[in-house]
Scaffold this active site. Sequence first.
Site, PDB file in Angstrom:
ATOM      1  N   GLU A 154       0.816  -1.205   0.000  1.00  0.00           N
ATOM      2  CA  GLU A 154       0.000   0.000   0.000  1.00  0.00           C
ATOM      3  C   GLU A 154       0.857   1.267   0.000  1.00  0.00           C
ATOM      4  OE1 GLU A 154      -4.037  -1.789   1.978  1.00  0.00           O
ATOM      5  OE2 GLU A 154      -2.723  -0.697   3.312  1.00  0.00           O
ATOM      6  N   CYS A 195       3.415   8.482   1.308  1.00  0.00           N
ATOM      7  CA  CYS A 195       3.948   7.515   2.264  1.00  0.00           C
ATOM      8  C   CYS A 195       4.205   6.213   1.504  1.00  0.00           C
ATOM      9  CB  CYS A 195       2.934   7.328   3.392  1.00  0.00           C
ATOM     10  SG  CYS A 195       3.488   6.180   4.648  1.00  0.00           S
ATOM     11  N   CYS A 254       6.489  -7.020   6.970  1.00  0.00           N
ATOM     12  CA  CYS A 254       7.589  -6.558   7.814  1.00  0.00           C
ATOM     13  C   CYS A 254       7.926  -7.670   8.794  1.00  0.00           C
ATOM     14  CB  CYS A 254       7.183  -5.303   8.584  1.00  0.00           C
ATOM     15  SG  CYS A 254       8.572  -4.539   9.454  1.00  0.00           S
ATOM     16  N   CYS A 303       6.659  -5.210  15.512  1.00  0.00           N
ATOM     17  CA  CYS A 303       6.284  -4.185  16.489  1.00  0.00           C
ATOM     18  C   CYS A 303       4.835  -4.447  16.881  1.00  0.00           C
ATOM     19  CB  CYS A 303       6.447  -2.783  15.903  1.00  0.00           C
ATOM     20  SG  CYS A 303       8.153  -2.417  15.458  1.00  0.00           S
ATOM     21  N   CYS A 326       1.614  -2.422  15.422  1.00  0.00           N
ATOM     22  CA  CYS A 326       1.570  -2.075  13.997  1.00  0.00           C
ATOM     23  C   CYS A 326       0.865  -3.177  13.210  1.00  0.00           C
ATOM     24  CB  CYS A 326       2.993  -1.869  13.478  1.00  0.00           C
ATOM     25  SG  CYS A 326       3.040  -1.481  11.716  1.00  0.00           S
ATOM     26  N   CYS A 384      -1.200   5.867   9.808  1.00  0.00           N
ATOM     27  CA  CYS A 384       0.034   5.213  10.273  1.00  0.00           C
ATOM     28  C   CYS A 384      -0.302   3.896  10.945  1.00  0.00           C
ATOM     29  CB  CYS A 384       0.731   6.044  11.339  1.00  0.00           C
ATOM     30  SG  CYS A 384       1.183   7.663  10.826  1.00  0.00           S
TER      31      CYS A 384
HETATM   32  N1  SAH Z   1       9.564   0.396   9.988  1.00  0.00           N
HETATM   33  C1  SAH Z   1       9.665   1.820   9.980  1.00  0.00           C
HETATM   34  C2  SAH Z   1       8.679   2.529   9.065  1.00  0.00           C
HETATM   35  C3  SAH Z   1       7.231   2.120   9.105  1.00  0.00           C
HETATM   36  S1  SAH Z   1       6.161   2.669  10.383  1.00  0.00           S
HETATM   37  C4  SAH Z   1       9.580   2.365  11.382  1.00  0.00           C
HETATM   38  O1  SAH Z   1       9.346   1.602  12.289  1.00  0.00           O
HETATM   39  O2  SAH Z   1       9.811   3.550  11.566  1.00  0.00           O
HETATM   40  C5  SAH Z   1       5.886   4.360  10.277  1.00  0.00           C
HETATM   41  C6  SAH Z   1       5.455   4.969  11.649  1.00  0.00           C
HETATM   42  O3  SAH Z   1       4.114   4.595  12.031  1.00  0.00           O
HETATM   43  C7  SAH Z   1       6.347   4.470  12.759  1.00  0.00           C
HETATM   44  O4  SAH Z   1       6.715   5.478  13.622  1.00  0.00           O
HETATM   45  C8  SAH Z   1       5.444   3.457  13.426  1.00  0.00           C
HETATM   46  O5  SAH Z   1       5.879   3.160  14.685  1.00  0.00           O
HETATM   47  C9  SAH Z   1       4.109   4.161  13.371  1.00  0.00           C
HETATM   48  N2  SAH Z   1       2.986   3.248  13.662  1.00  0.00           N
HETATM   49  C10 SAH Z   1       2.958   1.916  13.474  1.00  0.00           C
HETATM   50  N3  SAH Z   1       1.772   1.396  13.856  1.00  0.00           N
HETATM   51  C11 SAH Z   1       1.026   2.431  14.281  1.00  0.00           C
HETATM   52  C12 SAH Z   1      -0.323   2.536  14.771  1.00  0.00           C
HETATM   53  N4  SAH Z   1      -1.105   1.474  14.883  1.00  0.00           N
HETATM   54  N5  SAH Z   1      -0.762   3.770  15.086  1.00  0.00           N
HETATM   55  C13 SAH Z   1       0.023   4.850  14.948  1.00  0.00           C
HETATM   56  N6  SAH Z   1       1.284   4.809  14.493  1.00  0.00           N
HETATM   57  C14 SAH Z   1       1.784   3.609  14.166  1.00  0.00           C
END
Ligand code: SAH
Length: 374
Positions: A96, A109, A116, A120, A123, A345
């Site tokens: 996406e 974005c 991934c 985390c 996410c 995000c």
């Molecule tokens: N892997 C990279 C880039 C992808 S995430 C990283 O970790 O930075 C892009 C941003 O969105 C990151 O800061 C991530 O932590 C945040 N993010 C991920 N899941 C989220 C969620 N459910 N709500 C808000 N932000 C989130």
Amino acid sequence: MNQAADKVNLLDFDRQGLRDYFAQLGEKPYRAEQVMKWIYHRLENDFENMTDVGKSLREKLAAVCYVGPPKSMFDKAAIDGTHKWLLGMDGGNAIETVYIPEPTRGTLCVSSQVGCALNCQFCSTATQGFNRNLSTAEIIGQVWVAAKHLGNVPHQQRRITNVVMMGMGEPLLNFDNVVAAMSLMRDDLGFGLASKRVTLSTAGLVPMIDRLSTESDVSLAVSLHAANDELRTELVPLNKRYPLAELMAACDRYNERRPRTHITFEYTLMKGVNDQPEHARQLIKFMRRVHGRNKVNLIPFNPFPGTRFERSDPTVIRDFQTQLLNAGVLTMLRRTRGDDIDAACGQLKGQVLDRTRRQAEFRKKLEEGSVNAA
Ligand code: SAH
């Protein structure tokens, strides 16, 4: 069209790569640059239409290579103008890409991997598992497809002014392809964005942050989410491998090498998890220790099906921000965009034919004896 497996996709080359490829074909470097302008300025992918390129070269190119952006399988606009594309990759995978228009800029974005592997906890991409890295063509192709769709033609107001590598995947685990794609984003013959308008976001791969500081001139964002090791390891398992002290040292080295830039620390606020005054105090301490004029970007958590986390209450978010601001920490609050189409995000999931988890499940079943090794 013209996408036979043995043909070369020109979107896989940065400027030098394209010049080298043209040299291999016995063509002058300026021809490569001419074609580059057609591809990225005029968003042309058919050699036939590249009218200032001689007919014989056009035919030669069509025989051996092609300009192959990913195919849009589906796209959708949110009420707030945010736009999301589902782009098909090979064999049933899809990723996406999201466009976020604002009054003075338009941010794209971009994803770097199919899924991934970092897992985390908060996410949505993590729940999909991991399939593979995207190629340079598949990364820069996302900008190409969005620009084309948004009608980004020369002499018109630029629609995409910023690119953030904050879509699916961990960009520093796909270093070479991401760096080549970011070079095309910034190249005058590519999309011509200023370095500070291209941002790479990482969960904190320390050795790769060092490599980035010497190999690419872009803005850096680090996903922090907690400023104490115990909580951060719970939220971002990578922290176990590269704990906060090491991450902080890498950020200092980055700032030393790139003194004119600053690092953005992203902090996703989750109710009762990392949004309390003590967490703000820990973050303030972290921000005071790390060198340079850095800033914090607070992101209200965006929910997705099956998650155990919730978004912090608006008053808690405001208090958290005020606590940081009062301590002199430059703190922005990211407005939630496109959440009605799951484009915010952490909500991107695409279609990932997961290899990691399926393999793990398969091994588990093997151990349990519920499938045969054969
Ligand atoms: N892997 C990279 C880039 C992808 S995430 C990283 O970790 O930075 C892009 C941003 O969105 C990151 O800061 C991530 O932590 C945040 N993010 C991920 N899941 C989220 C969620 N459910 N709500 C808000 N932000 C989130």
